[in-house]
Motif scaffolding. Structure first.
Motif, PDB file in Angstrom:
ATOM      1  N   HIS A  23       0.813  -1.226   0.000  1.00 58.76           N
ATOM      2  CA  HIS A  23       0.000   0.000   0.000  1.00 58.76           C
ATOM      3  C   HIS A  23       0.842   1.269   0.000  1.00 58.76           C
ATOM      4  O   HIS A  23       0.516   2.233  -0.685  1.00 58.76           O
ATOM      5  CB  HIS A  23      -0.929  -0.004   1.226  1.00 58.76           C
ATOM      6  CG  HIS A  23      -1.754  -1.248   1.317  1.00 58.76           C
ATOM      7  ND1 HIS A  23      -1.611  -2.172   2.336  1.00 58.76           N
ATOM      8  CD2 HIS A  23      -2.685  -1.751   0.483  1.00 58.76           C
ATOM      9  CE1 HIS A  23      -2.447  -3.171   2.128  1.00 58.76           C
ATOM     10  NE2 HIS A  23      -3.104  -2.959   1.018  1.00 58.76           N
ATOM     11  N   ARG A  24       1.935   1.261   0.768  1.00 54.83           N
ATOM     12  CA  ARG A  24       2.728   2.491   0.887  1.00 54.83           C
ATOM     13  C   ARG A  24       3.818   2.600  -0.179  1.00 54.83           C
ATOM     14  O   ARG A  24       4.264   3.694  -0.490  1.00 54.83           O
ATOM     15  CB  ARG A  24       3.378   2.554   2.276  1.00 54.83           C
ATOM     16  CG  ARG A  24       2.377   2.707   3.416  1.00 54.83           C
ATOM     17  CD  ARG A  24       3.058   2.496   4.760  1.00 54.83           C
ATOM     18  NE  ARG A  24       2.138   2.683   5.876  1.00 54.83           N
ATOM     19  CZ  ARG A  24       2.275   2.086   7.054  1.00 54.83           C
ATOM     20  NH1 ARG A  24       3.295   1.271   7.272  1.00 54.83           N
ATOM     21  NH2 ARG A  24       1.395   2.306   8.018  1.00 54.83           N
ATOM     22  N   THR A  25       4.270   1.456  -0.693  1.00 49.56           N
ATOM     23  CA  THR A  25       5.331   1.478  -1.724  1.00 49.56           C
ATOM     24  C   THR A  25       4.965   0.544  -2.877  1.00 49.56           C
ATOM     25  O   THR A  25       5.691  -0.405  -3.181  1.00 49.56           O
ATOM     26  CB  THR A  25       6.702   1.058  -1.136  1.00 49.56           C
ATOM     27  OG1 THR A  25       6.648  -0.336  -0.760  1.00 49.56           O
ATOM     28  CG2 THR A  25       7.100   1.879   0.077  1.00 49.56           C
ATOM     29  N   ALA A  37       6.817 -13.875   2.397  1.00 46.78           N
ATOM     30  CA  ALA A  37       6.218 -12.545   2.549  1.00 46.78           C
ATOM     31  C   ALA A  37       5.390 -12.482   3.820  1.00 46.78           C
ATOM     32  O   ALA A  37       4.467 -13.271   4.009  1.00 46.78           O
ATOM     33  CB  ALA A  37       5.350 -12.219   1.341  1.00 46.78           C
ATOM     34  N   GLY A  38       5.730 -11.542   4.687  1.00 47.20           N
ATOM     35  CA  GLY A  38       4.966 -11.350   5.922  1.00 47.20           C
ATOM     36  C   GLY A  38       4.213 -10.041   5.868  1.00 47.20           C
ATOM     37  O   GLY A  38       4.762  -9.023   5.428  1.00 47.20           O
ATOM     38  N   ALA A  39       2.963 -10.062   6.299  1.00 50.58           N
ATOM     39  CA  ALA A  39       2.177  -8.823   6.332  1.00 50.58           C
ATOM     40  C   ALA A  39       1.056  -8.978   7.341  1.00 50.58           C
ATOM     41  O   ALA A  39       0.613 -10.088   7.653  1.00 50.58           O
ATOM     42  CB  ALA A  39       1.615  -8.502   4.950  1.00 50.58           C
ATOM     43  N   GLY A  40       0.617  -7.821   7.842  1.00 46.99           N
ATOM     44  CA  GLY A  40      -0.449  -7.841   8.841  1.00 46.99           C
ATOM     45  C   GLY A  40      -1.623  -6.976   8.421  1.00 46.99           C
ATOM     46  O   GLY A  40      -1.503  -6.125   7.538  1.00 46.99           O
ATOM     47  N   GLY A  41      -2.758  -7.225   9.029  1.00 42.67           N
ATOM     48  CA  GLY A  41      -3.948  -6.426   8.751  1.00 42.67           C
ATOM     49  C   GLY A  41      -4.479  -6.689   7.348  1.00 42.67           C
ATOM     50  O   GLY A  41      -4.789  -7.820   6.985  1.00 42.67           O
ATOM     51  N   PRO A  71       1.275 -14.605   8.167  1.00 40.11           N
ATOM     52  CA  PRO A  71       0.368 -13.597   8.708  1.00 40.11           C
ATOM     53  C   PRO A  71       0.941 -13.041  10.022  1.00 40.11           C
ATOM     54  O   PRO A  71       1.367 -13.810  10.892  1.00 40.11           O
ATOM     55  CB  PRO A  71      -0.931 -14.371   8.970  1.00 40.11           C
ATOM     56  CG  PRO A  71      -0.785 -15.668   8.228  1.00 40.11           C
ATOM     57  CD  PRO A  71       0.689 -15.956   8.195  1.00 40.11           C
ATOM     58  N   ILE A  72       0.971 -11.723  10.120  1.00 38.88           N
ATOM     59  CA  ILE A  72       1.559 -11.070  11.293  1.00 38.88           C
ATOM     60  C   ILE A  72       0.479 -10.861  12.364  1.00 38.88           C
ATOM     61  O   ILE A  72      -0.633 -10.426  12.045  1.00 38.88           O
ATOM     62  CB  ILE A  72       2.170  -9.707  10.889  1.00 38.88           C
ATOM     63  CG1 ILE A  72       3.244  -9.897   9.810  1.00 38.88           C
ATOM     64  CG2 ILE A  72       2.720  -8.966  12.099  1.00 38.88           C
ATOM     65  CD1 ILE A  72       4.454 -10.707  10.234  1.00 38.88           C
ATOM     66  N   PRO A  73       0.805 -11.165  13.626  1.00 35.81           N
ATOM     67  CA  PRO A  73      -0.162 -10.910  14.703  1.00 35.81           C
ATOM     68  C   PRO A  73      -0.508  -9.422  14.762  1.00 35.81           C
ATOM     69  O   PRO A  73       0.368  -8.576  14.575  1.00 35.81           O
ATOM     70  CB  PRO A  73       0.593 -11.337  15.971  1.00 35.81           C
ATOM     71  CG  PRO A  73       1.702 -12.212  15.506  1.00 35.81           C
ATOM     72  CD  PRO A  73       2.049 -11.751  14.119  1.00 35.81           C
TER      73      PRO A  73
END
Ligand code: RP5
Length: 166
Positions: free
Chosen positions: A44-46, A67-71, A91-93
């Motif tokens: 989203h940001r880059t 690939a790790g990402a949250g939300g 998936p990130i807590p």
């Protein structure tokens, strides 16, 4: 990068705040001597950084992307959409729902663009790296031997009885 060799695994994350989880994947790859790179790439940001990374991944020699990402967690799916290099997702807590939001966001890919989704958090990061090692060991007998030895040690380290601290 390990030993100055070109990276075979890309460890990417949506934010610096994901690193405490993704570092477990990087540590395991280091332990196995797998050359890898670490990058912060936010869907989203880059977005331009993401396009560039995913589109060049295979030509740069990457065999796996972790690939790790949250939300909202679009990084793994968007990466998978732009490369045929296998993507394993962590998936990130999160504060909201303990990371179940991340898990559901990542795991529900439409048929045709797969993402191998691991457990939420540290266990997922470690297993993503172990899967990467397993993939690479298909063409690397030495690495496969290391994986066997690692599992043997793990098995030997499981006590038969719980330690009650006495
Ligand atoms: C996602 O948003 C990242 O993967 C991270 O897990 C989450 C929060 O990011 P920060 O606001 O902590 O940078 O894109």
């Amino acid at each position: 990068m390990a030993g100055g060799q070109p990276p075979k695994v890309g460890v990417i994350m949506g934010s610096q705040s994901d690193w405490p989880i993704l570092q477990h994947a990087a540590e395991l790859l280091e332990k196995f001597g797998v050359p890898h790179e670490r990058r912060i790439i936010s869907a989203h940001r880059t977005p331009e950084r993401l396009y560039e990374y995913a589109r060049t991944a295979r030509d740069r020699g990457l065999a796996v992307v972790i690939a790790g990402a949250g939300g909202a967690a679009h990084l793994p799916g968007m990466t998978a959409a732009m490369t045929t290099v296998p993507v394993f997702a962590v998936p990130i807590p999160t504060a909201f729902g303990d990371g179940v939001d991340s898990l559901l966001s990542i795991v529900q890919m439409p048929a045709g663009i797969p993402v191998g989704t691991l457990a939420v958090g540290k266990a997922g990061a470690i297993n993503a790296a172990l899967l990467a090692v397993a993939v690479l060991s298909g063409t690397d007998a030495e690495l496969e031997e290391k994986l066997r030895a690692w599992r043997k040690t793990q098995t030997e380290n499981v006590a038969h009885e719980p330690d009650d601290g006495a």
